[in-house]
Write a protein that holds these residues in place. Sequence first.
Motif, mmCIF file in Angstrom:
data_model
loop_
_atom_site.group_PDB
_atom_site.id
_atom_site.type_symbol
_atom_site.label_atom_id
_atom_site.label_comp_id
_atom_site.label_asym_id
_atom_site.label_seq_id
_atom_site.Cartn_x
_atom_site.Cartn_y
_atom_site.Cartn_z
ATOM 1 N N SER A 350 0.827 -1.210 0.000
ATOM 2 C CA SER A 350 0.000 0.000 0.000
ATOM 3 C C SER A 350 0.857 1.254 0.000
ATOM 4 C CB SER A 350 -0.900 0.019 1.241
ATOM 5 O OG SER A 350 -1.792 -1.070 1.236
ATOM 6 N N GLU A 352 1.091 5.189 0.949
ATOM 7 C CA GLU A 352 0.523 6.216 1.817
ATOM 8 C C GLU A 352 1.333 7.491 1.626
ATOM 9 O OE1 GLU A 352 -0.352 5.085 5.857
ATOM 10 O OE2 GLU A 352 -0.616 2.993 5.310
ATOM 11 N N GLN A 366 -7.136 -2.082 5.750
ATOM 12 C CA GLN A 366 -6.725 -1.008 6.668
ATOM 13 C C GLN A 366 -7.463 0.255 6.257
ATOM 14 O OE1 GLN A 366 -2.398 -0.176 7.018
ATOM 15 N NE2 GLN A 366 -2.972 1.979 6.824
ATOM 16 N N CYS A 367 -8.408 0.675 7.077
ATOM 17 C CA CYS A 367 -9.207 1.836 6.716
ATOM 18 C C CYS A 367 -10.047 2.264 7.912
ATOM 19 C CB CYS A 367 -10.120 1.526 5.527
ATOM 20 S SG CYS A 367 -11.426 0.331 5.898
ATOM 21 N N THR A 368 -10.740 3.381 7.743
ATOM 22 C CA THR A 368 -11.826 3.771 8.638
ATOM 23 C C THR A 368 -13.111 3.627 7.826
ATOM 24 O OG1 THR A 368 -10.401 5.322 9.830
ATOM 25 C CG2 THR A 368 -12.792 5.608 10.070
ATOM 26 N N ARG A 380 -13.318 2.001 -2.251
ATOM 27 C CA ARG A 380 -13.613 1.017 -1.211
ATOM 28 C C ARG A 380 -12.574 -0.105 -1.258
ATOM 29 N NH1 ARG A 380 -17.928 0.026 2.028
ATOM 30 N NH2 ARG A 380 -18.357 -2.144 2.649
ATOM 31 N N PRO A 381 -11.939 -0.427 -0.133
ATOM 32 C CA PRO A 381 -10.850 -1.410 -0.157
ATOM 33 C C PRO A 381 -11.344 -2.800 -0.527
ATOM 34 C CG PRO A 381 -10.821 -0.119 1.889
ATOM 35 C CD PRO A 381 -12.116 0.178 1.201
#
Length: 463
Positions: A350, A352, A366-368, A380-381
């Motif tokens: 990933s 960042e 890995q997200c909120t 959307r992951p």
Amino acid sequence: MTSISTQIALSAHDVEGAHLDLPDFHRWFAGLADQCYTHTRRIPLDALDGWHTLPGSGDIVHASGKFFTVNGLDVDIPGNAVPHWTQPIINQPEVGILGILVKEFGGRLHLLMQAKPEPGNPNGLQLSPTVQATRSNYTRVHGGQDVPYLDYFRDTSGHTVVADVRQSEQGAWFYRKRNRNMIVSVSEDVELLDGFCWLTLGQVHRLLLVDDLINMDARTVLSCLPFAGAGELSGTGDGFRDVVARSCGPAVRGVHSEDEILRWITDVRVRTELSTRLIPLHEVRDWHRTEYAITHETGRFFDVMAVEVRASGREVRTWTQPMIEPHGTGLAALVVRRIGGVLHAFVRASAEPGFLDVAELSPTVQCTPANFDVLPAAARPPFLDLALNAPASSIRFDAVLSEEGGRFFHPRTRYVIIEVDEDLEHPDFRWVVPHQLVGLLRHSHYVNVQARTLVACLHSLTS
């Protein structure tokens, strides 16, 4: 002579300890709450003492020029679901020290852990490494007290260095932030100061299951422990614990070799056109400064806010500072699968914006999740629904743990390990064996901070 990796594995199986059993620990920890605390109060941004907003740029800086700065960041990722955005970010170029001291008692390795309050912790006191200090802190820019046990990590002569590596932190909130993760083994007597305790690795592993107890800095250092000895002590059964332990040993082979994994990461870093540049904070678009915060127009993601802190059990008793306040509880999920009797983890390469080298290995998800209410559907992951809807029977680890409480206000992430039977495929992911992840952790900037927490959680399942 017993190898350090075997000592670590033996310590992971000891949940009694030579000093405190777990009920004694909980009583000791609860008794410290009145002595070690931070009382945090939200204040206007303009009420920050010792900090000021630069009139030309809007950047928030400390009068000393140390600690950190809140800047703006301009991000370009062509081909991404969101190809361009700007945001506030914490710029803290100095490298701090996160260190755990280890020593044998009664034939078992123990870790010296600290009960430490941070202004952003949702519950105040958490268990941290022996040393957790930025360079500004340990060089006493704040004018406060010395950092206990620091000399063991600044001068390691005469001691055994078990791990020593620089690792990144949250690339969504920090700009190229790194800390030196260290584990140092000593044999001589060590004075036990108030607020510190000796625990076996098995005891620490049990405490990982307690929400908001083991802090992020402790978890990232724990992940750097050489864990090959778990394979030597593993049983021959097909239970999950034995499979995890065997998969920590270097003798097992994965579906991809170490060289193949390294080439894949390098290829992702070369192919990903990530471009970032620091910009004045007042130039970030879609963000607005109010009296109390800098917020995104959607009310999502995070705020930049300010706090006044009154503390006990810290090097300094009172101060003010800016902080990032995330919106929503994060999710970090690691999907694992047995392939040929060997446990594999499904990890993603990933990118960042705050990473020093474009991309690092991250958890499967890995997200909120709440942020995707305002993002394009394509953002959307992959496998998010799998993680959100995993049946209880497939979940091997599940705890809500806090992220770094020195810069972030009440940051919480649900960490979950999910075992599946089906083979998952995606070009951005690979199946990696736990011992391969630990091997990568001997080097900087290969495994991100959320994945490092999940490595520590996975190791805890061998106890």
